[in-house]
Design an enzyme around this catalytic site. Structure first.
Site, mmCIF file in Angstrom:
data_model
loop_
_atom_site.group_PDB
_atom_site.id
_atom_site.type_symbol
_atom_site.label_atom_id
_atom_site.label_comp_id
_atom_site.label_asym_id
_atom_site.label_seq_id
_atom_site.Cartn_x
_atom_site.Cartn_y
_atom_site.Cartn_z
ATOM 1 N N ARG A 245 0.021 -9.308 13.172
ATOM 2 C CA ARG A 245 -0.613 -8.295 12.303
ATOM 3 C C ARG A 245 -1.466 -8.962 11.223
ATOM 4 N NH1 ARG A 245 4.492 -5.426 10.381
ATOM 5 N NH2 ARG A 245 3.149 -4.082 9.140
ATOM 6 N N ARG B 102 11.913 -5.767 4.559
ATOM 7 C CA ARG B 102 11.562 -4.349 4.374
ATOM 8 C C ARG B 102 12.467 -3.425 5.200
ATOM 9 N NH1 ARG B 102 5.707 -1.944 5.390
ATOM 10 N NH2 ARG B 102 5.940 -2.980 7.382
ATOM 11 N N ARG C 197 -9.598 0.647 8.539
ATOM 12 C CA ARG C 197 -9.025 -0.651 8.849
ATOM 13 C C ARG C 197 -9.974 -1.515 9.663
ATOM 14 N NH1 ARG C 197 -3.259 0.237 8.759
ATOM 15 N NH2 ARG C 197 -2.174 -1.675 9.201
ATOM 16 N N ARG D 179 11.631 -1.527 10.700
ATOM 17 C CA ARG D 179 10.542 -1.192 11.631
ATOM 18 C C ARG D 179 10.446 -2.207 12.761
ATOM 19 N NH1 ARG D 179 5.192 0.227 8.174
ATOM 20 N NH2 ARG D 179 4.264 -1.166 9.687
ATOM 21 N N LYS E 228 0.833 -1.215 0.000
ATOM 22 C CA LYS E 228 0.000 0.000 0.000
ATOM 23 C C LYS E 228 0.863 1.259 0.000
ATOM 24 C CE LYS E 228 -2.015 -1.197 3.877
ATOM 25 N NZ LYS E 228 -1.294 -2.460 4.165
#
Ligand code: AP5
Length: 210
Positions: free
Chosen positions: A167, A123, A88, A156, A13
């Site tokens: 998650r 990431r 969300r 992160r 996203k």
């Protein structure tokens, strides 16, 4: 064009939002980036959000709804916006609709859970502007300094394997039902998110007729 980007954590996203904002010349609003900035600055909002975020849970609806209402009232959203990470939950989608905001299209970027696990462990993100990188598909520069803003590129805290799994569970139970919310309104488009960043962008732009 008022656009919502949907998809699991790591579906792409943020990556697509960065590309689309240039093409469509409208701002991207990422609740994740706004919350991370608040945590970094130690504001009241950040202190409230920190524990939820680091354990992979959703921050309470009331907090994020008020952030979004304030942000959408700003001048730069008058000609449209891209929402990344909001809504969300169904209550968030309903609150947006009740506040009179009309969403033109909700685009779901479809990626399997296995691909998500592989992606998020590789990431890296810019601590300053939030731009996403990936050690294989979109490598950051060797000095880990973001070419877009000069910020430091880091991993992160919620990209640890256990937190990624938490998650994904939250996504399937609380966020995935939003697809039905926009489908009922004839606004949902699903695009494949596993064929490379450029192919996903192309599919989204085609779906938007741009
Ligand atoms: P948030 O920051 O929104 O995290 P998320 O939804 O978990 O999404 P991510 O940012 O992890 O992934 P993404 O889909 O943007 O993927 P990306 O482009 O980076 O939220 C974080 C936390 O904040 C939440 O857990 C929650 O606590 C809180 N929060 C935020 N909004 C909230 C709300 N509305 N309500 C309540 N709580 C909220 O891409 C991932 C990686 O893959 C990158 O490395 C990228 O380079 C790579 N990649 C992207 N596309 C491709 C591709 N096509 N092929 C190969 N690699 C790709």
């Amino acid at each position: 064009m008022n656009l919502v980007l949907l998809g699991a954590p790591g579906a792409g996203k943020g990556t697509q939002a960065e590309i689309l904002k240039e093409k469509l010349a409208i701002p991207t609003i990422s609740t994740g980036n706004i919350l991370r900035e608040a945590v970094k600055n130690g504001t009241k909002l950040g202190l409230e959000a920190k524990e939820y975020m680091e354990s992979g849970k959703l921050v309470p609806d009331a907090l994020v709804i008020s952030i979004i209402k304030e942000r959408l009232a700003e001048d730069d959203c008058k000609n449209g916006f891209i929402l990344d990470g909001f809504p969300r939950t169904i209550p968030q989608a309903e609150a947006l609709e009740k506040s009179g905001v009309v969403i033109d299209r909700a685009v779901e970027i479809a990626v399997s859970d296995d691909a998500i696990l592989a992606r998020l462990s590789g990431r890296r993100v810019c601590i300053k502007c939030g731009a996403p990188y990936h050690i294989v598909s979109c490598p950051p520069p060797a000095d880990n300094i973001c070419p877009k803003c000069g910020g430091e590129i880091i991993t992160r805290k919620d990209d640890l394997p256990e937190t990624i799994k938490a998650r994904l569970e939250v996504y399937h139970s609380q966020t995935e039902p939003i697809k039905g919310f926009y489908e009922e309104r004839g606004k949902l488009t699903v695009v494949p998110g596993e064929g490379g960043i450029e192919n996903t962008s192309r599919a989204i732009l085609e779906a938007l007729g741009v």
